[in-house]
Design an enzyme around this catalytic site. Structure first.
Site, PDB file in Angstrom:
ATOM      1  N   THR A   1       0.824  -1.218   0.000  1.00 32.43           N
ATOM      2  CA  THR A   1       0.000   0.000   0.000  1.00 32.43           C
ATOM      3  C   THR A   1       0.852   1.260   0.000  1.00 32.43           C
ATOM      4  O   THR A   1       1.957   1.249   0.521  1.00 32.43           O
ATOM      5  CB  THR A   1      -0.817  -0.003   1.303  1.00 32.43           C
ATOM      6  OG1 THR A   1      -1.489  -1.241   1.426  1.00 32.43           O
ATOM      7  CG2 THR A   1      -1.795   1.153   1.343  1.00 32.43           C
TER       8      THR A   1
ATOM      9  N   THR B   1      -4.635   1.252  -2.441  1.00 29.96           N
ATOM     10  CA  THR B   1      -3.990  -0.020  -2.764  1.00 29.96           C
ATOM     11  C   THR B   1      -4.838  -0.850  -3.727  1.00 29.96           C
ATOM     12  O   THR B   1      -6.053  -0.673  -3.821  1.00 29.96           O
ATOM     13  CB  THR B   1      -3.763  -0.837  -1.475  1.00 29.96           C
ATOM     14  OG1 THR B   1      -3.012  -2.017  -1.772  1.00 29.96           O
ATOM     15  CG2 THR B   1      -5.081  -1.243  -0.851  1.00 29.96           C
TER      16      THR B   1
ATOM     17  N   LEU C   1       0.415  -6.888   5.338  1.00 31.45           N
ATOM     18  CA  LEU C   1      -0.687  -7.843   5.272  1.00 31.45           C
ATOM     19  C   LEU C   1      -1.886  -7.299   6.046  1.00 31.45           C
ATOM     20  O   LEU C   1      -1.865  -7.227   7.276  1.00 31.45           O
ATOM     21  CB  LEU C   1      -0.244  -9.189   5.837  1.00 31.45           C
ATOM     22  CG  LEU C   1      -1.247 -10.327   5.675  1.00 31.45           C
ATOM     23  CD1 LEU C   1      -1.509 -10.631   4.198  1.00 31.45           C
ATOM     24  CD2 LEU C   1      -0.758 -11.578   6.399  1.00 31.45           C
ATOM     25  N   GLY C   2      -2.927  -6.926   5.321  1.00 32.90           N
ATOM     26  CA  GLY C   2      -4.047  -6.202   5.900  1.00 32.90           C
ATOM     27  C   GLY C   2      -4.750  -6.909   7.031  1.00 32.90           C
ATOM     28  O   GLY C   2      -5.164  -6.280   8.011  1.00 32.90           O
TER      29      GLY C   2
END
Length: 334
Positions: free
Chosen positions: A191, A209, A244-245
């Site tokens: 992002t 993103t 990593l969301g």
């Protein structure tokens, strides 16, 4: 009342009037020096990763030209949304498992106004669509087909749903085995998050993103979730996240950092605490998870911290600009 008493009162009132008049005149002659915002707050723009350098260039240009911090953070990340070499932001980003590029974005001002879009298709600038949600609707988030319909109503052109050449080639290679395992520090979840402090002491931020490469269709990461991928509060500071969301959502990472700063932590201390909590919640597979946080407080202090080495951020200020490597919880040898 006796003559002497009346004379005394008249003289006292006259003397008081003269003193008051003299004080007013002296006050007018010596105006109070007001501290200009620009003398107290030095503008600062921070954004994640090396693609933050050209994004910051544009944001700095807009801020200097208009003085509008929200415009600056919007226009800044639009540069990254158009970067054909970037595979983690914009329509040229790596697609989901179905071969479709879906985008997430959010924007926030320090007074609490915010807007976001999630799982949106065919929109070149999802950050501008998020801005429209913030400015023109009573909502915070629009998703999927509803976000696309709103975009059409606002005059956004729908782009052809065709992968960029680079993304198409990599997707074709991925389909051979269709294995799903994120690789840290590779452009599949990088992002761009931008946070900024203006000369008036106000704060703003943006985040955009194309999400995790080869994700399940419909997956939404942390970037459009206010409090996870981005949070801004004029009273305290701002924070943004990358990586990593899912791991970031689990700890409401950006909101956590701002609240830690509210309690007295420095931006660096707050970022480090957020990473510690993220590691604790994902300890079983932490070797496969990268996440980084970036924060700024109202005094212009900033901090950054990541799970693993490799995270960097761009810094633009009055004295110049540079790209800085963040410290991390694990080392290259650990």
């Amino acid at each position: 009342m006796g003559t002497n008493r009346r004379t005394f009162l008249k003289q006292s009132l006259a003397s008081s009037s003269l003193l008051i008049s003299a004080g007013v005149l002296e006050s007018c002659a010596k105006p109070v020096a007001e501290e200009k915002p620009s003398e107290k707050f030095k503008p600062l723009i921070l954004s994640t990763w090396n693609h933050g350098m050209p994004a910051n260039d544009r944001a700095w240009e807009v801020l200097n030209a208009t003085g509008n911090l929200v415009d600056a953070v919007e226009e800044g990340v639009k540069v990254t949304e158009l970067d054909l070499e970037n595979l983690s932001v914009g329509l040229q980003g790596l697609p989901d498992r179905e071969g479709i590029a879906t985008l997430d974005a959010s924007i926030m001002a320090g007074d609490g106004r915010c807007g976001s879009v999630a799982f949106v298709r065919q929109i070149k600038h999802p950050i501008s669509l998020a801005r429209k949600v913030m400015d023109l609707t009573p909502h915070v988030m629009l998703a999927g087909e509803g976000a696309r319909q709103f975009a059409i109503a606002q005059g956004f052109p729908l782009e052809p749903e065709v992968l960029s050449p680079k993304a198409a080639e990599l997707y074709k290679e991925w389909k051979v085995k269709s294995e799903y395992k994120p690789v840290i520090n590779i452009e599949n979840h990088d992002t761009i998050g931008m946070i900024a402090l203006g000369p008036d002491g106000k704060l703003a931020g943006s985040c955009t993103t194309s999400g995790l490469a080869y994700k399940m269709h419909g997956r939404v990461g942390d970037s459009p979730i206010i409090g996870a991928g981005l949070y801004v509060d004029d009273e305290v500071g701002a924070a943004t996240a990358t990586g990593l969301g899912e791991s970031i959502i689990r700890i409401c990472g950006s909101f956590l950092i701002v609240e830690l700063m509210r309690q007295g932590r420095s931006p660096q201390e707050a970022c480090e605490e957020a990473v510690r909590r993220l590691i604790a919640k994902n300890s079983a597979n932490i070797k496969d998870i990268q996440a980084g946080f970036l924060a700024i407080n109202k005094d212009g202090e900033y901090g950054a911290f990541a799970v693993h080495p490799g995270f960097n951020f761009a810094r633009h200020q009055q004295g110049g600009k540079d790209l800085i490597d963040s410290k991390s919880s694990f080392t290259k040898n650990g």
